[in-house]
Scaffold this active site. Structure first.
Site, PDB file in Angstrom:
ATOM      1  N   HIS A 189      -2.369   1.654   6.996  1.00 47.09           N
ATOM      2  CA  HIS A 189      -2.631   1.870   5.728  1.00 47.09           C
ATOM      3  C   HIS A 189      -2.234   3.279   5.111  1.00 47.09           C
ATOM      4  O   HIS A 189      -2.262   4.146   5.805  1.00 47.09           O
ATOM      5  CB  HIS A 189      -4.123   1.469   5.553  1.00 47.09           C
ATOM      6  CG  HIS A 189      -4.826   1.503   4.238  1.00 47.09           C
ATOM      7  ND1 HIS A 189      -3.908   0.617   3.102  1.00 47.09           N
ATOM      8  CD2 HIS A 189      -5.394   1.989   3.281  1.00 47.09           C
ATOM      9  CE1 HIS A 189      -4.807   0.797   2.146  1.00 47.09           C
ATOM     10  NE2 HIS A 189      -5.556   1.804   2.198  1.00 47.09           N
ATOM     11  N   CYS A 217       0.886  -1.051  -0.067  1.00 47.43           N
ATOM     12  CA  CYS A 217      -0.131   0.107   0.011  1.00 47.43           C
ATOM     13  C   CYS A 217       0.780   1.317   0.019  1.00 47.43           C
ATOM     14  O   CYS A 217       0.587   2.236  -0.646  1.00 47.43           O
ATOM     15  CB  CYS A 217      -1.037   0.107   1.429  1.00 47.43           C
ATOM     16  SG  CYS A 217      -0.086  -0.080   2.780  1.00 47.43           S
TER      17      CYS A 217
END
Length: 362
Positions: free
Chosen positions: A200, A102
């Site tokens: 994230h 990510c």
């Protein structure tokens, strides 16, 4: 979601800048944002008097909350993911199909959507980059973007996860002690549990007349607002993204501090060098305070890059075997037990002082 042996990398401007440069990208660096006030945002686009610098996007790291539930559940007030028919054709959006990718995927989301970027298929080609204001993708990413531009989001994500060049560049910034601590006899990697902090990355970019949140765990990009960047209003889109990030922060407790926000900006050395050239062309002497100030800032930037190189080299070096051998040597010489006892005593005294301070303050 597959892993394909992608490691986790540290959220750090030196790491991300070096990673971007390893892709062959030019005229760009990352800088951390410690405040979201208007003055801090203004400093991004106007870092010094008379200079308007490019800001290509924002990358936001946050702790994933289990309360968000399914990947398609967007925090209230953010917006909804757009379908493929609603997504602008020129907006590059990829679904994340690879674990631990990510960070790099958020970086690529900014690079592939940078306004006025230059796609160069030849790294030796002479390009007018407007004194560094325009991001130059380089041949590797230019070819990748050209090849995948017509792919749907899922296939774009698969292409990123399957790219050996991108994966190797990403993994080159992983810590060496991760490999030392892993058990080679176990093929299955440890899966995060509910007690683990899971983080994230998402990207925010301007595109045409809108601002988009690009989150690879969503089904599509999210248009979070509108903006028109006219003269004197170069950071309008950044304020739109700022407001959305603040909404995300509002979903956490007041004591939560595990966030990181970085801006993908023009390499400061480019406009400092241009300013030096402009001063010299105007006949300003080397001893002039204006010339000395710019040279000093440029020197600080070069020192920063050298510091990043040293820090990245240390990240890649595995110190654990040395530490283990050092402890063995101390044990063999009979010094380890004494040192452990001393450390325990100091820790106990520190704990007593802390308990006493708590009683006095309560």
């Amino acid at each position: 979601m597959s892993s394909n042996d992608w490691c986790t990398i540290e959220s750090d401007p030196g790491v991300f800048t070096s990673l971007i440069e390893s892709f062959g990208v030019k005229n760009v660096e990352l800088t951390e944002l410690w405040s979201l006030d208007d003055d801090s945002l203004q400093m991004l686009t106007n870092p010094m008097e008379g200079v308007t610098a490019s800001v290509h996007g924002l990358i936001f790291l946050f702790k994933w909350q289990s309360s968000e539930g399914h990947a398609n559940d967007v925090p209230e007030g953010i917006g909804r993911p757009l379908g493929e028919e609603e997504t602008p054709n020129t907006l590059f959006f990829a679904r994340q199909v690879t674990h631990n990718a990510c960070a790099t995927q958020a970086i690529l989301s900014v690079l592939f959507n940078a306004p006025h970027s230059i796609e160069s298929m030849d790294d030796n080609e002479k390009i007018d980059d407007e004194d560094g204001r325009r991001l130059v993708l380089g041949s590797m990413l230019s070819n990748f973007k050209s090849f995948t531009s017509a792919f749907p989001p899922d296939l774009k994500g698969e292409a990123i996860g399957s790219s050996e060049e991108i994966r190797k560049a990403h993994n080159s910034f992983g810590r060496a002690d991760d490999a030392f601590l892993s058990d080679p006899t176990k093929q299955q990697k440890r899966v995060a549990t509910d007690d683990d902090d899971v983080f994230h990355f998402v990207a925010y970019v301007p595109h045409v007349d809108g601002v988009y949140e690009l989150d690879g765990l969503q089904s599509g990009p999210i248009r979070v607002g509108s903006c028109t960047n006219g003269d004197g209003n170069a950071n309008a889109w950044i304020r739109v993204a700022r407001d959305v990030i603040q909404k995300r922060l509002a979903n956490y407790s007041s004591g939560e501090i595990k966030f990181n926000l970085m801006a993908v900006v023009q390499d400061r050395r480019t406009f400092l060098t241009s300013r030096l050239d402009a001063l010299a062309a105007a006949g300003i002497e080397e001893s002039d305070p204006a010339m000395l100030q710019v040279r000093n800032e440029l020197h600080c930037e070069e020192e920063k890059r050298e510091r990043w190189n040293v820090e990245n080299a240390r990240r890649r070096f595995n110190y654990l075997p040395f530490c283990v051998e050092y402890l063995r040597a101390l044990a063999g010489s009979g010094k380890l037990e004494k040192l452990v006892g001393k450390a325990k005593k100091e820790a106990g005294e520190k704990r007593k002082r802390m308990d006493a301070w708590k009683k006095e303050s309560s």
